[in-house]
Write an enzyme that holds these catalytic residues in place. Structure first.
Site, short mmCIF file in Angstrom:
data_model
loop_
_atom_site.label_atom_id
_atom_site.label_comp_id
_atom_site.label_asym_id
_atom_site.label_seq_id
_atom_site.Cartn_x
_atom_site.Cartn_y
_atom_site.Cartn_z
N SER A 183 0.82 -1.22 0.00
CA SER A 183 0.00 0.00 0.00
C SER A 183 0.85 1.26 0.00
O SER A 183 0.58 2.21 -0.76
CB SER A 183 -0.94 0.00 1.22
N TYR A 184 1.92 1.29 0.81
CA TYR A 184 2.71 2.51 0.93
C TYR A 184 3.57 2.75 -0.31
O TYR A 184 3.68 3.87 -0.80
CB TYR A 184 3.57 2.45 2.19
N LYS A 196 8.21 5.29 16.99
CA LYS A 196 6.77 5.65 17.01
C LYS A 196 5.89 4.43 16.80
O LYS A 196 4.76 4.37 17.32
CB LYS A 196 6.49 6.74 15.97
N GLY A 204 7.40 10.13 7.74
CA GLY A 204 6.50 11.16 8.24
C GLY A 204 5.09 10.66 8.43
O GLY A 204 4.79 9.48 8.18
N VAL A 253 1.64 -6.72 7.43
CA VAL A 253 2.81 -6.65 8.31
C VAL A 253 2.58 -5.61 9.40
O VAL A 253 2.17 -4.48 9.12
CB VAL A 253 4.08 -6.28 7.50
N ARG A 278 -1.84 0.19 11.63
CA ARG A 278 -1.83 -1.24 11.97
C ARG A 278 -1.27 -1.45 13.37
O ARG A 278 -1.72 -2.34 14.10
CB ARG A 278 -0.97 -2.02 10.97
N GLU A 311 4.72 -3.63 11.57
CA GLU A 311 6.13 -3.28 11.73
C GLU A 311 6.52 -3.13 13.20
O GLU A 311 7.62 -3.49 13.61
CB GLU A 311 6.44 -1.97 10.99
N ASP A 337 4.55 11.96 13.14
CA ASP A 337 4.23 10.55 12.87
C ASP A 337 3.76 9.83 14.13
O ASP A 337 2.90 8.96 14.09
CB ASP A 337 5.47 9.86 12.29
#
Length: 334
Positions: free
Chosen positions: A14-15, A194, A138, A282, A258, A284, A247
């Site tokens: 997606s990113y 983050k 970001g 995923v 997520r 992360e 972020d």
């Protein structure tokens, strides 16, 4: 096609797809490559990534490709958008394809598994010496980027020319603002830590602790992030910018994250494995928690929130007991 304005995006999740949208929508030639060649061929034929961003049609300048070597050869910029645990393997795979004109950027958020090393160091270890490097990070959700909603991001490089040229390709005065700095260490740590704190924020909400607790976690999480960053030579101002505070707030407060949803599931009583499975992509922050734990221990940095989340994810501690441990810490000052 101009070689100087062409980018190959490695990673068709997606990113990666959303960043490819941003570049190609600005009328710059962009290649999008993914591991699953059948899925990539279908994307190119149907002009949509049905699995991740099915509501958005590919811009004209975006091509989904299966031949990575050919795409890299035709590009100046190589943008890596894979999970952080796959970063080293990706860099090793493309290293023989990198030539003098190439510049490498990554939008992977995390550290190296097993060592807690910065991805910058991994890239420098495997890519040809002198390859210009940058990190893009970001407060950005893929679907909002693909939709063209107003967004701001940080591009960080020690190479001023790379910052200027690639930043110009991404920047769109109507919807996508790029802020540039040279503190790659701070930006990379912001993207990793983050994710860990976002799990904590979701966990607290899952336990029903409310907005006060969530805000406290965000605030003290920023302190932990900055404490680790300064120990590694990062710049203090970076932690109040898009790649850190920005972020952190986004990921801790919106259920598009997520990591936050993973924490919510844990707080509501799911096991770690079941919570990961429930997300379907995923998470992360799960791996990042281990990586940050390793790095903090190496540096001798106290990070109580991250430490308790490590205990929940890797040592079987209950979410409620972890919260009580944090609440029971000795009173201190800011």
């Amino acid at each position: 096609m101009s070689l100087s304005t062409t980018t190959t995006v490695i990673g068709a999740g997606s990113y990666g797809t959303a960043l490819a949208f941003c570049l190609s929508r600005n009328n710059y030639p962009t290649f999008l490559w993914g591991r699953n060649s059948d899925a990539v061929e279908l994307m190119q034929t149907q002009r949509v990534n049905h699995k991740y961003l099915g509501d958005f049609t590919f811009p004209e300048q975006l091509q989904a490709v299966t031949n990575l070597k050919h795409a890299i050869k035709q590009s100046t910029y190589i943008l890596i958008v894979v999970p952080s645990h796959a970063f080293a393997d990706t860099v090793i795979a493309i290293a023989p394809m990198i030539e003098a004109h190439h510049q490498v950027i990554w939008a992977s958020k995390g550290l190296e598994p097993g060592t807690g090393d910065l991805l910058e160091n991994v890239a420098e270890q495997h890519l040809p010496e002198g390859t210009p490097l940058a990190v893009l990070s970001g407060p950005t959700f893929a679907a909002e980027m693909a939709a063209g909603l107003p967004t701001a991001i940080t591009l960080s490089s020690k190479n001023a020319h790379l910052n200027q040229t690639f930043g110009a390709l991404l920047h769109d005065s109507q919807r996508f603002r790029v802020y540039m700095n040279n503190d790659m260490t701070g930006v990379q740590l912001g993207g990793a830590v983050k994710n860990v704190i976002a799990i904590g924020a979701g966990l607290a909400d899952g336990l029903g602790f409310g907005a006060n607790a969530r805000t406290a976690l965000i605030t003290r999480g920023l302190v932990e992030m900055k404490r680790l960053g300064l120990a590694l030579g990062a710049q203090s101002d970076t932690f109040m910018g898009m790649a850190c505070l920005g972020d952190l707030v986004l990921t801790c407060t919106d259920n598009q994250s997520r990591n936050r949803r993973f924490g919510l599931a844990l707080g509501q009583g799911m096991s770690v494995d079941a919570a990961i499975e429930s997300i379907g992509q995923v998470v992360e922050g799960y791996r990042n928690t281990d990586e940050v734990h390793i790095l903090a221990n190496k540096q001798g940095i106290e990070m109580p929130i991250c430490e308790q989340l490590y205990a929940v994810l890797y040592e079987g501690k209950s979410a409620k007991d972890a919260a009580l441990t944090l609440l029971g810490r000795e009173q201190t000052s800011e």
